[in-house]
Design an enzyme around this catalytic site. Structure first.
Site, PDB file in Angstrom:
ATOM      1  N   ASP A 169       0.855  -1.178  -0.123  1.00 23.19           N
ATOM      2  CA  ASP A 169       0.058  -0.515  -0.045  1.00 23.19           C
ATOM      3  C   ASP A 169       1.305   1.232  -0.272  1.00 23.19           C
ATOM      4  OD1 ASP A 169      -2.547   1.356  -0.151  1.00 23.19           O
ATOM      5  OD2 ASP A 169      -2.752   1.610   2.191  1.00 23.19           O
ATOM      6  N   HIS A 252      -4.408   3.598  -6.816  1.00 23.17           N
ATOM      7  CA  HIS A 252      -5.107   2.989  -5.939  1.00 23.17           C
ATOM      8  C   HIS A 252      -6.985   2.846  -7.134  1.00 23.17           C
ATOM      9  CE1 HIS A 252      -3.318   3.678  -3.226  1.00 23.17           C
ATOM     10  NE2 HIS A 252      -4.186   3.522  -1.886  1.00 23.17           N
ATOM     11  N   HIS A 255      -6.419  -0.972  -7.654  1.00 20.18           N
ATOM     12  CA  HIS A 255      -7.000  -1.978  -7.019  1.00 20.18           C
ATOM     13  C   HIS A 255      -8.714  -2.224  -7.056  1.00 20.18           C
ATOM     14  CE1 HIS A 255      -8.899  -2.236  -2.856  1.00 20.18           C
ATOM     15  NE2 HIS A 255      -7.549  -2.888  -2.853  1.00 20.18           N
ATOM     16  N   HIS A 269      -5.444  -5.419   0.178  1.00 24.57           N
ATOM     17  CA  HIS A 269      -5.693  -4.269  -0.092  1.00 24.57           C
ATOM     18  C   HIS A 269      -4.132  -3.945  -1.182  1.00 24.57           C
ATOM     19  CE1 HIS A 269      -6.533  -0.264  -0.627  1.00 24.57           C
ATOM     20  NE2 HIS A 269      -5.540   0.268   0.119  1.00 24.57           N
TER      21      HIS A 269
END
Length: 362
Positions: A169, A252, A255, A269
């Site tokens: 992340d 992101h 993602h 995540h």
């Protein structure tokens, strides 16, 4: 343009700090609702009780998904208990739920991560999912948590996969902030990036590359070392400040696109973000040597670099196009990139990373 840097009111990190939690929160309220992962009861309850020995509190356990249903359940519990402070203790989704409950209840919030798997602890943001785990929306909060308390001994004893996920992340922070700084679009802080935010994002990236492998080895041994302390700070504080005040971009968004495929739901995540960071780098046309450097780091610490690593074993253009189309939804952060991006470009970049990784492994 107005530049804004936002941060939690106080950040506390160190070994055994959970035993002093009462000293840090005593000025925020008198009765707390603690929203906790079930593992807290099993492993950390004694230390938490020591830290809260002079504090009135109730503990309610999180059911696993940061959904509107779960947020409403805790909101009602806070009202019923007449709580005047919310304490979130657990992983990223527990913490996001706690922040949302505090916001809707108009109460201060203290965040106590038990893992260093995401940058959720420091942010004024909750990521809302459906009850089935599909990304639904971002809940933008008016302020960051009042206090973030990170007990590094607790983090060191957590499964190593979570620490590695946090590195995944955090890996996106520098690349997304760099892209967002070019477009000068408003970040989640409410303004454009400050020099401080961009330097913090770069420091985050450099810290990962320098200390990531050593920190993983420390975590595997269940011990707290200076390398582990640095990576916990990078995963939690540097990444949190960097993404929120530096900006999000393609990684992101991609993602979020991956969450439409059920086979990726078992992945964390950070694992999905790591692969998505490589996709963003391909979209940008970055130097192949730089892409190889990041890919090598991912493989050294155990982050995904192929679609199979993400659980996608049957790859088709149509399936990957669905991911790409979700990534390019109207309000997604992929549109913060300094050039126009469409679903076909994203699909090709996703497949290119998979091919590059397979070639890299030969």
């Amino acid at each position: 343009m107005t530049k804004v840097l936002t941060s939690p009111g106080k950040y506390v990190q160190g070994k055994k700090v959970i035993k002093q939690i009462g000293d840090y929160i005593k000025n925020l309220g008198e009765k707390a609702l603690i929203i906790a992962d079930p593992i807290v009861k099993e492993l950390f309850l004694a230390d938490l009780e020591t830290g809260l020995k002079n504090f009135d509190y109730e503990i309610e356990f999180f059911k696993g998904e940061c959904s509107k249903v779960e947020i409403e359940r805790f909101k009602k519990k806070a009202a019923a208990e007449d709580a005047d402070i919310i304490i979130g203790m657990g992983g990223g989704k527990t913490l996001d739920t706690s922040k949302a409950v505090a916001y809707y209840s108009q109460l201060p919030v203290v965040i106590v991560p038990t893992i260093a798997a995401t940058d959720a602890p420091c942010s004024a943001l909750s990521v809302i999912y459906t009850e089935d785990g599909v990304f639904e929306e971002y809940l933008f909060l008016p302020k960051n948590p009042d206090i973030v308390i990170v007990d590094t001994e607790i983090v060191a004893k957590a499964p190593v996969r979570f620490l590695v996920s946090g590195m995944g992340d955090a890996l996106a922070t520098y690349f997304e902030a760099t892209a967002s700084a070019v477009t000068r679009k408003t970040a989640m802080s409410g303004g454009t990036p400050t020099m401080t935010a961009l330097y913090l994002a770069e420091l985050c990236y450099n810290t990962l590359l320098k200390y990531g492998v050593s920190a993983k080895k420390a975590a595997e041994a269940g011990v707290v070392t200076e390398a582990l302390e640095k990576i916990i700070e990078a995963n939690t504080l540097l990444s949190g400040l960097g993404f929120e005040s530096g900006g999000l971009a393609a990684a992101h968004a991609i993602h979020n696109g991956f969450t439409v495929l059920e086979e990726t739901h078992a992945k964390t995540h950070g694992e999905k973000v790591a692969y998505s960071t490589l996709v963003q780098m391909v979209l940008e046309g970055r130097d192949p040597a730089e892409i190889e450097k990041v890919m090598n780091f991912c493989q050294e610490v155990g982050l995904p670099t192929t679609l199979a690593d993400l659980g996608i074993t049957e790859v088709t253009d149509n399936k990957i196009l669905k991911v790409a189309e979700a990534s390019c939804s109207k309000d997604e952060t992929i549109h913060n990139m300094p050039f126009a991006v469409d679903a076909e470009m994203v699909k090709d970049a996703i497949l290119a990373v998979d091919a590059l990784s397979k070639n890299f492994n030969k």
